[in-house]
Design a protein around this motif. Structure first.
Motif, PDB file in Angstrom:
ATOM      1  N   ARG A 126       0.833  -1.200   0.000  1.00  0.00           N
ATOM      2  CA  ARG A 126       0.000   0.000   0.000  1.00  0.00           C
ATOM      3  C   ARG A 126       0.869   1.252   0.000  1.00  0.00           C
ATOM      4  NH1 ARG A 126      -5.230   1.193   3.907  1.00  0.00           N
ATOM      5  NH2 ARG A 126      -5.695   3.306   3.179  1.00  0.00           N
ATOM      6  N   CYS A 127       1.897   1.254   0.853  1.00  0.00           N
ATOM      7  CA  CYS A 127       2.805   2.409   0.879  1.00  0.00           C
ATOM      8  C   CYS A 127       3.516   2.572  -0.459  1.00  0.00           C
ATOM      9  CB  CYS A 127       3.815   2.260   2.007  1.00  0.00           C
ATOM     10  SG  CYS A 127       3.125   2.431   3.665  1.00  0.00           S
ATOM     11  N   LEU A 128       3.964   1.461  -1.030  1.00  0.00           N
ATOM     12  CA  LEU A 128       4.638   1.518  -2.327  1.00  0.00           C
ATOM     13  C   LEU A 128       3.698   2.094  -3.381  1.00  0.00           C
ATOM     14  CD1 LEU A 128       7.232   0.691  -3.945  1.00  0.00           C
ATOM     15  CD2 LEU A 128       6.016  -1.435  -4.497  1.00  0.00           C
ATOM     16  N   ASP A 173       2.249   5.768  -7.310  1.00  0.00           N
ATOM     17  CA  ASP A 173       1.102   6.106  -8.158  1.00  0.00           C
ATOM     18  C   ASP A 173       0.307   7.301  -7.675  1.00  0.00           C
ATOM     19  OD1 ASP A 173       1.692   4.124  -9.954  1.00  0.00           O
ATOM     20  OD2 ASP A 173       0.215   2.701  -9.220  1.00  0.00           O
ATOM     21  N   LEU A 174       0.079   7.407  -6.361  1.00  0.00           N
ATOM     22  CA  LEU A 174      -0.730   8.513  -5.849  1.00  0.00           C
ATOM     23  C   LEU A 174      -0.043   9.859  -6.061  1.00  0.00           C
ATOM     24  CD1 LEU A 174      -3.444   9.016  -4.393  1.00  0.00           C
ATOM     25  CD2 LEU A 174      -2.194   8.927  -2.230  1.00  0.00           C
ATOM     26  N   PRO A 218       3.781  10.347   7.407  1.00  0.00           N
ATOM     27  CA  PRO A 218       3.726   9.012   8.025  1.00  0.00           C
ATOM     28  C   PRO A 218       3.785   7.867   7.023  1.00  0.00           C
ATOM     29  CG  PRO A 218       1.555  10.045   8.052  1.00  0.00           C
ATOM     30  CD  PRO A 218       2.518  11.104   7.596  1.00  0.00           C
ATOM     31  N   ILE A 219       3.346   8.089   5.791  1.00  0.00           N
ATOM     32  CA  ILE A 219       3.404   7.024   4.793  1.00  0.00           C
ATOM     33  C   ILE A 219       4.838   6.824   4.320  1.00  0.00           C
ATOM     34  CG2 ILE A 219       2.582   6.286   2.518  1.00  0.00           C
ATOM     35  CD1 ILE A 219       0.037   7.955   3.107  1.00  0.00           C
ATOM     36  N   TYR A 249      16.766  -2.094  -3.545  1.00  0.00           N
ATOM     37  CA  TYR A 249      16.357  -1.513  -4.828  1.00  0.00           C
ATOM     38  C   TYR A 249      15.287  -0.445  -4.622  1.00  0.00           C
ATOM     39  CZ  TYR A 249      13.226  -1.319  -8.895  1.00  0.00           C
ATOM     40  OH  TYR A 249      12.390  -0.891  -9.894  1.00  0.00           O
ATOM     41  N   ASN A 250      14.297  -0.731  -3.789  1.00  0.00           N
ATOM     42  CA  ASN A 250      13.250   0.260  -3.526  1.00  0.00           C
ATOM     43  C   ASN A 250      13.791   1.473  -2.785  1.00  0.00           C
ATOM     44  OD1 ASN A 250      10.679  -0.754  -4.601  1.00  0.00           O
ATOM     45  ND2 ASN A 250      11.044  -2.492  -3.258  1.00  0.00           N
TER      46      ASN A 250
END
Length: 545
Positions: free
Chosen positions: A83-85, A90-91, A119-120, A177-178
């Motif tokens: 969800r965070c990713l 995207d968001l 926080p995200i 990587y992320n």
């Protein structure tokens, strides 16, 4: 039930490791399911349970249900990995708007006004560093010395553990990587470091070298693509990470590695993956059966209840007016997600009239009073903006998932269609195409891959096929949006094409303006969370924050 059950078991020794990641990760177990390493590895089955725990950190947030978090001080709702990713990739772009801006951190992300206190951002950084810690502890607990001391001599078990060790090293490489992509730097920890150690800061060049070396070392000993248990790492996943790194190498390290990208893409394409004949079946509750998937993040409405990306996406797709939850197999969240105008316009034109990738909703059919506007002038007005119905909690045969709240649909982290488009882009860039140019130099092979996707999207018809003169890099990035939207690729793509920051391409609410404005270049990476900087004095903040 998915094939690889995620028994989310924590190794007690890990908690002291996690304390060094951020001040908000002073993890003290309150869970009966937490085992000491001695208890966990007392039986031969404990090693696979521990492996499942490492994988499970990417799908779950804790062991006491969807609202529990293993990261003390970090909320479950803002620390689920996928969800965070999805939020960060995207968001923050032209693809989607989240209606409920009172939800912590979302307004700042989708308006491109985030700070180090978001926080995200903290949730993603913390969850990813937790993954590194879990991997390192698994490796510490499975050394030859440890195994010998426990009397582990069974040849089959020893071979399995050796395979597990290689798999978790890939997961650690994926974590770095992320971090390299999103933050441009990270503290480096391996299994050779002592507990409560403050890792040195690695920049993108150092991270790139570490990941590349690690994956190339492991690759020969991983199971071939599509031969491992579903949900587990294989050579396809390792090669996909490398291909992504090579495609983005100019951004990460200022070097062109398009030849290397093409090589890895070609190897993946030859590995036995096939396009699912039905595009939308890749996003349904039984997508674990799709031969297109390279690696997914698992979701099960009973076994892995969490607020992850597919639960968020599918519930969010249910429109305020449309009441389409029954069609998607969920209860819905009253119009949480809508499309930004610029994404919708990627499907303008008669060539997309029959495109199955175009799941855009414009309102309630037959009701002139409930027709949506393409523009979102007020984010809180959920009837503004078009909707999407790409993801579903129903199977390819129409059966509904086991829960109407927590979905069964796995998140498609990497799939073959992405590789086809990566190959075409890398080939064009290698042969001289550059951002903003009108160069149309796609080879017959690249055009073939693009048209494979076009024909799949048009039920086998070549009505929307392209020829070489149609294909520029601008075409490629738009086609990536059409094929891969809401799959956590868009921010990375826009940065690679020079369209994320600056003002060459604006979208609704970019830079906190309804029609979009230029945003500064430092937003190409996220800030390191303030708590993480305070916990490790070796870390420095990214410029501009």
């Amino acid at each position: 039930m998915k094939k690889f059950k995620l028994n989310f078991i924590y190794i007690f020794v890990l908690f002291s490791v996690l304390q060094s990641c951020t001040n908000d990760m002073n993890v003290v177990s309150k869970d009966d399911d937490v085992l000491s390493s001695e208890a966990l590895f007392a039986s031969s089955g404990g090693y696979k349970k521990a492996l499942a725990g490492v994988y499970g950190n990417l799908s779950l947030t804790g062991v006491l249900g969807p609202d529990s978090s293993s990261l003390e001080g970090v909320d479950a709702g803002t620390s689920q990995f996928s969800r965070c990713l999805w939020y960060l990739q995207d968001l923050t772009t032209d693809e989607v708007i989240w209606s409920y801006e009172n939800d912590k951190g979302t307004a700042e992300l989708q308006r491109n006004i985030w700070s180090a206190s978001n926080p995200i951002i903290l949730g993603l950084f913390s969850r990813t560093m937790a993954e590194v810690a879990y991997v390192n502890e698994f490796l510490r607990q499975t050394t030859p010395e440890k195994l010998s001391g426990r009397g582990v001599t069974d040849a089959t078990l020893l071979a399995d553990i050796a395979a597990y060790r290689n798999e978790v090293r890939v997961l650690r490489a994926y974590s770095y990587y992320n971090l390299m992509d999103l933050f441009g730097k990270a503290p480096m920890y391996t299994e050779n470091d002592p507990l409560n150690f403050s890792g040195p800061e690695y920049d993108r060049k150092q991270l790139f070298t570490f990941i590349e070396t690690e994956l190339n070392t492991i690759l020969p000993d991983l199971k071939p693509a599509r031969t491992n248990e579903y949900g587990r790492v294989d050579q396809g996943m390792a090669k996909m990470i490398l291909a992504k790194m090579y495609l983005n190498a100019e951004v990460y390290i200022g070097e062109k590695k398009y030849t290397e990208c093409i090589t890895k893409c070609s190897e993946i394409i030859a590995s036995g993956y096939t396009l699912n004949p039905n595009y939308l079946d890749n996003f349904k509750a039984d997508n674990n059966t799709s031969a297109e998937m390279i690696f997914t993040l698992q979701s099960d409405g009973l076994a892995t209840q969490n607020w992850g990306s597919t639960t968020t996406i599918i519930n969010g797709e249910v429109g305020e007016w449309e009441d389409n939850g029954a069609a998607l197999g969920v209860g819905g969240w009253g119009g949480a997600l809508r499309l930004r105008k610029q994404f919708v316009q990627k499907f303008d034109g008669a060539q997309f009239d029959l495109d199955t990738r175009k799941t855009i909703g414009t309102g309630v059919a037959g009701n002139p009073d409930k027709q949506r506007s393409i523009d979102i002038t007020d984010i809180s007005v959920k009837s503004q903006g078009y909707t999407l119905s790409k993801f579903s909690n129903k199977t390819s045969t129409g059966a509904t998932g086991v829960s109407s709240t927590y979905v069964d649909t796995d998140f498609p982290l990497f799939r073959l269609a992405d590789v086809y488009l990566m190959y075409a882009e890398a080939q064009m860039r290698k042969d001289g195409a550059t951002n903003g140019s009108s160069t149309a130099n796609a080879t017959t092979q690249s055009i073939g891959y693009i048209n494979d996707l076009r024909q799949r999207a048009n039920s086998g018809s070549d009505v929307a096929n392209v020829v070489a003169s149609n294909v520029t890099l601008d075409f490629i990035i738009d086609e990536r949006a059409r094929e891969l939207h809401w799959e956590a690729h868009r921010r990375q793509d826009l940065i690679r094409f020079g369209k994320f920051t600056g003002g060459s391409y604006n979208w609704a609410w970019k830079g906190n303006a309804s029609n979009g404005i230029s945003i500064p270049a430092h937003l190409n990476v996220f800030p390191l969370p303030g708590a993480s900087l305070a916990a490790n004095r070796n870390l420095t903040q990214n410029i501009g924050y």
